[in-house]
Design a protein around this motif. Structure first.
Motif, short mmCIF file in Angstrom:
data_model
loop_
_atom_site.label_atom_id
_atom_site.label_comp_id
_atom_site.label_asym_id
_atom_site.label_seq_id
_atom_site.Cartn_x
_atom_site.Cartn_y
_atom_site.Cartn_z
N PHE A 193 0.16 -23.38 -20.06
CA PHE A 193 0.08 -24.30 -18.93
C PHE A 193 0.99 -25.51 -19.15
O PHE A 193 1.09 -26.03 -20.27
CB PHE A 193 -1.36 -24.81 -18.76
CG PHE A 193 -2.25 -23.94 -17.94
CD1 PHE A 193 -2.26 -24.03 -16.56
CD2 PHE A 193 -3.09 -23.02 -18.56
CE1 PHE A 193 -3.10 -23.23 -15.79
CE2 PHE A 193 -3.94 -22.22 -17.81
CZ PHE A 193 -3.94 -22.31 -16.42
N SER A 194 1.62 -25.97 -18.08
CA SER A 194 2.38 -27.22 -18.15
C SER A 194 1.40 -28.38 -18.28
O SER A 194 0.22 -28.26 -17.93
CB SER A 194 3.24 -27.38 -16.89
OG SER A 194 2.42 -27.47 -15.74
N TRP B 72 -4.15 -13.55 -17.40
CA TRP B 72 -5.22 -13.93 -16.50
C TRP B 72 -5.53 -15.42 -16.66
O TRP B 72 -5.18 -16.03 -17.67
CB TRP B 72 -6.50 -13.15 -16.82
CG TRP B 72 -6.40 -11.66 -16.64
CD1 TRP B 72 -5.66 -10.78 -17.37
CD2 TRP B 72 -7.08 -10.89 -15.65
NE1 TRP B 72 -5.83 -9.50 -16.91
CE2 TRP B 72 -6.70 -9.53 -15.84
CE3 TRP B 72 -7.98 -11.20 -14.62
CZ2 TRP B 72 -7.19 -8.50 -15.05
CZ3 TRP B 72 -8.47 -10.17 -13.82
CH2 TRP B 72 -8.07 -8.83 -14.04
N THR B 73 -6.18 -15.99 -15.65
CA THR B 73 -6.73 -17.34 -15.78
C THR B 73 -8.26 -17.23 -15.66
O THR B 73 -8.79 -16.29 -15.06
CB THR B 73 -6.18 -18.29 -14.71
OG1 THR B 73 -6.44 -17.76 -13.40
CG2 THR B 73 -4.69 -18.50 -14.90
N SER C 270 1.01 -22.09 -11.30
CA SER C 270 -0.20 -21.63 -11.95
C SER C 270 -1.17 -20.95 -11.00
O SER C 270 -2.13 -20.30 -11.44
CB SER C 270 -0.91 -22.81 -12.64
OG SER C 270 -1.20 -23.83 -11.72
N THR C 271 -0.94 -21.09 -9.70
CA THR C 271 -1.76 -20.38 -8.72
C THR C 271 -1.46 -18.89 -8.71
O THR C 271 -2.21 -18.10 -8.14
CB THR C 271 -1.51 -20.94 -7.31
OG1 THR C 271 -0.10 -20.84 -7.00
CG2 THR C 271 -1.95 -22.40 -7.22
N GLY D 263 -0.56 -29.01 -15.27
CA GLY D 263 -1.35 -27.88 -14.82
C GLY D 263 -0.79 -27.12 -13.64
O GLY D 263 -1.39 -26.15 -13.18
N ARG D 264 0.37 -27.53 -13.13
CA ARG D 264 0.92 -26.91 -11.92
C ARG D 264 1.71 -25.63 -12.22
O ARG D 264 1.94 -24.83 -11.31
CB ARG D 264 1.83 -27.90 -11.19
CG ARG D 264 1.12 -29.13 -10.64
CD ARG D 264 2.13 -30.12 -10.09
NE ARG D 264 3.03 -29.49 -9.13
CZ ARG D 264 4.32 -29.80 -8.99
NH1 ARG D 264 4.87 -30.72 -9.80
NH2 ARG D 264 5.06 -29.20 -8.10
N TRP D 265 2.13 -25.45 -13.45
CA TRP D 265 3.00 -24.33 -13.79
C TRP D 265 2.48 -23.60 -15.03
O TRP D 265 1.79 -24.19 -15.86
CB TRP D 265 4.43 -24.82 -14.07
CG TRP D 265 5.00 -25.68 -13.01
CD1 TRP D 265 4.92 -27.05 -12.92
CD2 TRP D 265 5.72 -25.25 -11.86
NE1 TRP D 265 5.56 -27.49 -11.79
CE2 TRP D 265 6.06 -26.41 -11.11
CE3 TRP D 265 6.13 -24.00 -11.38
CZ2 TRP D 265 6.77 -26.35 -9.92
CZ3 TRP D 265 6.84 -23.94 -10.19
CH2 TRP D 265 7.16 -25.10 -9.47
N ILE D 266 2.83 -22.34 -15.13
CA ILE D 266 2.55 -21.57 -16.34
C ILE D 266 3.85 -20.92 -16.80
O ILE D 266 4.52 -20.23 -16.02
CB ILE D 266 1.48 -20.48 -16.12
CG1 ILE D 266 0.12 -21.12 -15.86
CG2 ILE D 266 1.40 -19.56 -17.34
CD1 ILE D 266 -1.00 -20.12 -15.63
#
Length: 312
Positions: free
Chosen positions: A204-205, A179-180, A228-229, A208-211
């Motif tokens: 998180f990268s 979860w985020t 990450s969305t 912040g764009r990738w997990i």
């Protein structure tokens, strides 16, 4: 054998010292005595905290209690936070003197600490009215802990774009979902979960764009990356199993472990996300269990912070 018998035995050995048999008997007695002393001597129960570069060279940091679990480096690279499984407390220590650790928690069963992005707070799990709950408090120990969300199994990674994080929940069937969570509005959103399949070890990268995370959707734990969305397709990073991914600070590599061996995959994520075949790193022997990651990466990306058993 009584005392007179023991004395006679020793005298007989001494008389034979000049012979080969006497020398061998005396050597055997000395060896047995030394072995008994060694077995009675206290054995260090400390694990060794060590900095390890990507070539496998080790620089000792200092000893930590055997019960130490999953240390995490502060954003400035000067301190480390960890929990101890034998007493359920969270501790903070300076990397320059890890023996002088200080206890952050005072009561309850506390675990899974994580630094906030600014290094001012520690997030951790404690039991709250029978449920695992996510709290945070100031890293200097002042003030009172604040409840953020529950149920939460463990916080995993700080979101660098805005105050928030990723965490996992434990489902009734025994698997995990990722979860985020937004600190600002206290909102939690399911990032990824497959019923009957474990997903965990999210990270998180740096932008912040990738997990990156681990999933057992194929029947074996593998490392994946997705936006990450939570939308978009997943990109598989590992080829033959993998766990506990970590991004390099420049986002050009993704590290993970598999069967006690470290790996690194070259990453390109500026326009289209691409990952090269993972390369083996000469790093083995570190402490790592099947679930939560038990090593970390220093902020400069040049060293891993790992734990080793004495003699490993």
């Amino acid at each position: 054998m009584n005392s007179s018998g023991s004395a006679s035995y020793v005298v007989s050995i001494l008389r034979k010292i000049g012979s080969r048999t006497g020398i061998l008997l005396l050597a055997g007695i000395i060896f047995a005595a030394l072995l008994a002393i060694a077995q009675r001597a206290p054995v260090s129960q400390d694990v060794q905290l060590v900095l390890v570069d990507r070539e496998g060279h080790r620089t000792p940091v200092g000893p930590l209690p055997q019960a130490t679990f999953a240390p995490r480096v502060s954003p400035d690279g000067k301190e480390v936070v960890f929990d101890t499984r034998d007493d359920g407390h969270v501790w903070i220590a300076k990397l320059s003197d890890v023996k002088a650790k200080r206890r952050l928690t005072t009561e309850g069963s506390n675990r899974g600490p994580l630094w906030s992005g600014d290094g001012k707070r520690i997030l951790y799990i404690t039991d709250d009215n029978g449920a695992e709950a996510l709290f945070w408090r100031l890293a200097d120990g002042t003030g009172r802990p604040e409840l953020l969300s529950k149920p939460v199994r463990a916080p995993e990674s700080w979101d660098p774009r805005a105050p928030g994080l990723s965490f996992i929940t434990l489902n009734p069937g025994g698997d995990y979902d990722v979860w985020t969570f937004s600190i600002a509005d206290k909102k939690r959103v399911l990032f990824f979960g497959i019923p009957g399949s474990a997903q965990h070890s999210s990270h998180f990268s740096p932008d912040g764009r990738w997990i990156a995370y681990v999933s057992a959707e194929t029947g074996r734990l593998e490392v994946y990356v997705r936006p990450s969305t939570g939308t978009g397709n997943a990109i598989r990073i590992s080829r033959a199993g993998g766990g506990h991914p970590l991004w390099s600070p420049d986002q050009k590599e993704l590290y993970f472990d598999n069967n006690g061996q470290m790996f690194a995959a070259a990453i390109s994520s500026e326009l289209i996300f691409k990952a090269d075949t993972p390369a083996v790193l000469p790093i083995t022997g570190f402490i790592q269990g099947p679930l939560r990651r038990e090593y970390d990466l220093m902020p400069d990306g040049k060293h891993f912070l790992m734990m080793f058993q004495p003699g490993r």
